[in-house]
Design an enzyme around this catalytic site. Structure first.
Site, PDB file in Angstrom:
ATOM      1  N   ASP A  62       3.399   7.327  -1.380  1.00 60.64           N
ATOM      2  CA  ASP A  62       4.498   8.047  -0.851  1.00 60.64           C
ATOM      3  C   ASP A  62       4.958   9.918  -1.864  1.00 60.64           C
ATOM      4  OD1 ASP A  62       7.597   9.764   0.729  1.00 60.64           O
ATOM      5  OD2 ASP A  62       7.349   7.586   1.269  1.00 60.64           O
TER       6      ASP A  62
ATOM      7  N   LYS B   5       0.737  -1.138  -0.168  1.00 58.25           N
ATOM      8  CA  LYS B   5       0.131  -0.615   0.518  1.00 58.25           C
ATOM      9  C   LYS B   5       0.446   1.362  -0.213  1.00 58.25           C
ATOM     10  CE  LYS B   5      -3.708  -1.579   1.985  1.00 58.25           C
ATOM     11  NZ  LYS B   5      -3.736  -3.530   2.806  1.00 58.25           N
ATOM     12  N   LEU B   6       1.768   1.204  -0.695  1.00 56.32           N
ATOM     13  CA  LEU B   6       2.685   2.550  -1.367  1.00 56.32           C
ATOM     14  C   LEU B   6       1.679   3.734  -1.521  1.00 56.32           C
ATOM     15  CD1 LEU B   6       5.644   1.165  -3.677  1.00 56.32           C
ATOM     16  CD2 LEU B   6       4.792   0.697  -1.582  1.00 56.32           C
TER      17      LEU B   6
ATOM     18  N   GLY C  26      -8.012 -13.260   4.336  1.00 54.92           N
ATOM     19  CA  GLY C  26      -7.798 -12.995   5.425  1.00 54.92           C
ATOM     20  C   GLY C  26      -7.736 -14.477   6.469  1.00 54.92           C
TER      21      GLY C  26
HETATM   22  O1  C5P Z   1      -8.237 -11.285   7.658  1.00 55.72           O
HETATM   23  P1  C5P Z   1      -8.889 -10.595   6.323  1.00 55.72           P
HETATM   24  O2  C5P Z   1      -9.787 -11.525   5.599  1.00 55.72           O
HETATM   25  O3  C5P Z   1     -10.096  -9.373   6.549  1.00 55.72           O
HETATM   26  O4  C5P Z   1      -7.899  -9.980   5.435  1.00 55.72           O
HETATM   27  C1  C5P Z   1      -8.016  -8.782   4.314  1.00 55.72           C
HETATM   28  C2  C5P Z   1      -6.744  -9.052   4.084  1.00 55.72           C
HETATM   29  O5  C5P Z   1      -6.665  -8.062   2.278  1.00 55.72           O
HETATM   30  C3  C5P Z   1      -5.917  -8.102   4.526  1.00 55.72           C
HETATM   31  O6  C5P Z   1      -4.299  -8.217   4.266  1.00 55.72           O
HETATM   32  C4  C5P Z   1      -5.827  -6.505   4.252  1.00 55.72           C
HETATM   33  O7  C5P Z   1      -4.411  -6.225   5.071  1.00 55.72           O
HETATM   34  C5  C5P Z   1      -6.206  -6.725   3.411  1.00 55.72           C
HETATM   35  N1  C5P Z   1      -6.997  -5.259   2.629  1.00 55.72           N
HETATM   36  C6  C5P Z   1      -7.887  -5.427   3.178  1.00 55.72           C
HETATM   37  N2  C5P Z   1      -8.798  -3.722   2.578  1.00 55.72           N
HETATM   38  C7  C5P Z   1      -8.313  -3.394   1.224  1.00 55.72           C
HETATM   39  C8  C5P Z   1      -7.016  -3.505   1.239  1.00 55.72           C
HETATM   40  C9  C5P Z   1      -6.472  -4.602   1.771  1.00 55.72           C
HETATM   41  O8  C5P Z   1      -8.694  -5.497   3.840  1.00 55.72           O
HETATM   42  N3  C5P Z   1      -8.756  -2.075   0.892  1.00 55.72           N
END
Ligand code: C5P
Length: 235
Positions: free
Chosen positions: A69, A66-67, A205
């Site tokens: 900067d 998630k850059l 996740g």
């Molecule tokens: O555990 P869970 O299924 O909630 O994980 C979702 C993953 O997706 C995490 O690694 C989180 O950082 C990532 N993510 C998110 N929402 C976003 C972008 C990425 O939940 N908009």
């Protein structure tokens, strides 16, 4: 981008504290997961060298950095992700960051624009200082990401239909089976609904990485993806 099987559409978040836990999770789920995602927790704990080993072993890797900067720094991060051999790299969908990422993109690396985190709802955006609903901000950022040349979009399943219209690859986190705990996710949907709404791939996740049997959980999600694919037309 081709997604030939339900498994190829399943991105599992290696949200674990150390290499041993990541190795266990990969060993347990190999063959039923298309892409392994390395995010902040594991990246800071040695996950980036593990990511390189996964690539060398033939896995597709998603670097969820998630850059956001200054342009020069984003471009440098993109070049380094290319050296690891990652297939996907996330960048917050701020126009300046997307422009920088696209301009530095090496062959084989897909720039993934993160619209609005799925843990944020309208009240959170007000608290952050945005005078827009999550839906309106997501729609604006989807349009900008597409216009600026990003390859993929990350958005909530409920926003996949709008994202799909851009022609970009749509990736949705915030995925839960009806009996899974939502945790901190606020804009959630089942795999079937996300795929039917137009998601090309889903990020899962905790329902897999914290399951007592991660392989069985991943297989359940693949079956749900297949069900979603069977129920969608023309996408
Ligand atoms: O555990 P869970 O299924 O909630 O994980 C979702 C993953 O997706 C995490 O690694 C989180 O950082 C990532 N993510 C998110 N929402 C976003 C972008 C990425 O939940 N908009």
């Amino acid at each position: 981008m081709t997604f030939s099987t339900p498994e190829s559409r399943l991105i599992v978040a290696l949200d674990v504290a150390d290499r041993a836990a990541a190795e266990r999770l990969v060993r347990a789920t190999e063959g039923v997961v298309g892409v392994y995602k390395v995010g902040l927790e594991f990246a800071i704990a040695g996950g980036l060298s593990f990511a390189k080993e996964l690539v060398d072993a033939g896995h597709d890797v998603f670097l969820d950095m998630k850059l956001l900067d200054i342009a020069n720094t984003v471009a440098g991060g993109v070049r380094s992700a290319g050296l690891i051999g990652a297939k996907f790299l996330t960048v917050h969908a701020y126009p300046q960051a997307i422009r920088a990422a696209v301009s530095a993109r090496p062959a084989g690396l897909n720039i993934v624009a993160v619209t609005v985190l799925t843990s944020l709802d309208d009240a959170d955006l007000v608290e952050t200082g945005y005078a827009m609903t999550a839906a309106a901000l997501v729609e604006k950022r989807i349009g900008q990401a597409a216009a600026l040349g990003a390859d993929c979009i990350v958005c909530a399943p409920t926003e996949a239909t709008v994202a799909k219209r851009t022609g970009l690859t749509v990736i949705t986190p915030g995925i839960r089976m009806p009996d899974d705990a939502a945790g901190d996710q606020k804009r959630v949907a089942t795999p079937q609904d996300a795929i039917r709404a137009g998601a090309d791939a889903i990020v899962v996740g905790r329902p897999i990485n914290a399951a007592s049997d991660p392989r069985a959980a991943a297989e359940r999600y693949c079956a749900a993806i297949a069900e979603g694919l069977a129920g969608r037309d023309g996408l």
